[in-house]
Design a protein around this motif. Structure first.
Motif, mmCIF file in Angstrom:
data_model
loop_
_atom_site.group_PDB
_atom_site.id
_atom_site.type_symbol
_atom_site.label_atom_id
_atom_site.label_comp_id
_atom_site.label_asym_id
_atom_site.label_seq_id
_atom_site.Cartn_x
_atom_site.Cartn_y
_atom_site.Cartn_z
ATOM 1 N N LYS A 37 -24.638 -31.755 -32.073
ATOM 2 C CA LYS A 37 -26.538 -31.969 -31.573
ATOM 3 C C LYS A 37 -26.744 -31.736 -33.090
ATOM 4 O O LYS A 37 -26.617 -30.979 -34.402
ATOM 5 C CB LYS A 37 -26.592 -31.411 -31.003
ATOM 6 C CG LYS A 37 -26.659 -31.111 -29.792
ATOM 7 C CD LYS A 37 -27.135 -31.150 -28.544
ATOM 8 C CE LYS A 37 -28.790 -31.240 -27.442
ATOM 9 N NZ LYS A 37 -29.405 -30.986 -26.589
ATOM 10 N N CYS A 40 -33.873 -34.030 -35.345
ATOM 11 C CA CYS A 40 -33.811 -35.526 -35.068
ATOM 12 C C CYS A 40 -34.383 -36.123 -37.057
ATOM 13 O O CYS A 40 -35.035 -35.416 -37.408
ATOM 14 C CB CYS A 40 -34.079 -36.615 -34.315
ATOM 15 S SG CYS A 40 -34.335 -38.476 -34.769
ATOM 16 N N SER A 49 -32.852 -33.194 -30.254
ATOM 17 C CA SER A 49 -32.766 -33.952 -29.112
ATOM 18 C C SER A 49 -31.922 -35.188 -29.618
ATOM 19 O O SER A 49 -31.961 -36.172 -29.558
ATOM 20 C CB SER A 49 -34.170 -35.099 -28.971
ATOM 21 O OG SER A 49 -34.646 -34.871 -30.002
ATOM 22 N N PHE A 50 -31.052 -35.142 -31.578
ATOM 23 C CA PHE A 50 -30.292 -35.923 -31.802
ATOM 24 C C PHE A 50 -29.016 -35.604 -31.379
ATOM 25 O O PHE A 50 -28.581 -34.577 -31.814
ATOM 26 C CB PHE A 50 -30.700 -35.937 -33.679
ATOM 27 C CG PHE A 50 -30.134 -36.979 -33.974
ATOM 28 C CD1 PHE A 50 -30.689 -38.401 -34.029
ATOM 29 C CD2 PHE A 50 -28.947 -36.443 -35.025
ATOM 30 C CE1 PHE A 50 -29.677 -39.186 -34.958
ATOM 31 C CE2 PHE A 50 -27.938 -37.660 -35.329
ATOM 32 C CZ PHE A 50 -29.165 -39.045 -35.554
ATOM 33 N N TYR A 59 -25.158 -42.581 -32.027
ATOM 34 C CA TYR A 59 -25.111 -41.513 -32.397
ATOM 35 C C TYR A 59 -27.157 -42.553 -31.514
ATOM 36 O O TYR A 59 -26.889 -43.525 -31.479
ATOM 37 C CB TYR A 59 -26.455 -41.144 -33.915
ATOM 38 C CG TYR A 59 -26.964 -42.616 -34.016
ATOM 39 C CD1 TYR A 59 -28.834 -42.189 -34.302
ATOM 40 C CD2 TYR A 59 -26.150 -43.695 -34.911
ATOM 41 C CE1 TYR A 59 -29.366 -43.355 -35.005
ATOM 42 C CE2 TYR A 59 -26.699 -43.976 -35.730
ATOM 43 C CZ TYR A 59 -28.736 -44.298 -35.493
ATOM 44 O OH TYR A 59 -29.756 -45.215 -35.879
ATOM 45 N N CYS A 61 -31.273 -40.670 -29.905
ATOM 46 C CA CYS A 61 -31.799 -39.177 -29.811
ATOM 47 C C CYS A 61 -32.360 -40.088 -28.612
ATOM 48 O O CYS A 61 -33.654 -40.352 -28.886
ATOM 49 C CB CYS A 61 -33.465 -39.612 -31.003
ATOM 50 S SG CYS A 61 -34.221 -38.393 -31.425
#
Length: 285
Positions: A37, A40, A49-50, A59, A61
């Motif tokens: 993580k 973003c 939150s990425f 990946y 987000c």
């Protein structure tokens, strides 16, 4: 001459570029269960939150909804088209991309595109030389009045089209380009009796570049009250107004760093903002 890249080669590029390793070059990641993580890079946030899934090699987000594989990530983070992102990842993995052979028609089109790129590069050199010479004094004075430093003018590749009718054409012919080449590039116009003359005359010149920073078109601004105030290149084999933004090649790094982009109306708006310390601006065409 080579063409499209086979699917199995694309798959190998993905396999040889671990997504966690690639993303970590841009984003500080930490292990969180099965995933990694971080903040973003595509929108501003304070809580990570990425997510990067190393097992599935993708990946996503949860904040802005972007996602994809390692190629998609490089395309997004560097603002690159698919072929250039693939080439960058192949180079990173020490691979040589193997392409399918081009058809005769594709070979001709590729050759024409290369010719037009070479021609625009030669034209930009000519315009830039004019700006710095005695004939460019009026253009330099205009830039000074607008608060544009010469260092900025050089960064944006600005130039000056001489007020004579055929100086650019004569220069390009000396460089080995034909009048037909210059006509296809939109840099000359055809008059009576198959006589050609320069499209841009007595104007401050703004090169429009592709994602690699190669000039593909020009805009020219008058330095007096004559009309039209701005004159632009027509669409050609290498230039489409709807598919390009002015100086995206210079601004895309700032897009990533600032997490935003500013779209303005014209060339001088972009350059003026750059002088004011705002380097994430582009202009529509």
């Amino acid at each position: 001459m080579s063409g499209p890249i086979p699917e199995q080669v694309i798959a190998e590029v993905r396999e040889r570029n671990d997504i966690v390793s690639v993303v970590s070059e841009y984003v500080q990641l930490r292990k969180a269960g099965k995933n990694w993580k971080g903040l973003c890079p595509f929108h501003s946030e304070k809580t990570p939150s990425f997510n990067v899934n190393q097992e599935e090699q993708f990946y996503y987000c949860f904040g802005c909804g972007v996602g994809g594989n390692v190629i998609n990530f490089v395309m997004a983070i560097e603002n690159l088209p698919f072929p250039e992102a693939l080439e960058r990842l192949a180079e990173r993995a020490g691979m040589t991309l193997i392409r399918k052979p081009l058809s005769p028609r594709e070979v001709r089109q590729r050759s024409q595109r290369d010719r037009l790129l070479q021609l625009h590069y030669a034209a930009q050199k000519f315009f830039s030389h004019n700006l710095m010479g005695n004939a460019g004094a009026s253009a330099r004075n205009y830039l000074s009045r607008r608060g544009i430093q010469m260092e900025t003018a050089q960064r944006f590749g600005l130039g000056f089209a001489l007020p004579e009718w055929t100086t650019l054409l004569a220069y390009l012919e000396q460089q080995g380009f034909s009048p037909a080449d210059c006509l296809a590039a939109g840099l000359v116009l055809e008059g009576r009796n198959e006589r050609y003359y320069d499209r841009f005359r007595g104007r401050l010149m703004f090169p429009v570049c592709n994602g690699r920073g190669q000039p593909i078109a020009f805009g020219g601004r008058v330095l007096d009250a004559s009309q039209p105030k701005y004159l632009n290149s027509p669409e050609t084999l290498i230039f489409s107004k709807g598919n390009n933004l002015y100086r995206l090649d210079l601004a895309r790094t700032a897009f990533r760093e600032r997490g935003s982009a500013i779209v303005v109306e014209g060339y001088m708006d972009v350059i003026g903002l750059y002088e004011a310390g705002i380097d994430n601006a582009v202009a529509s065409l």
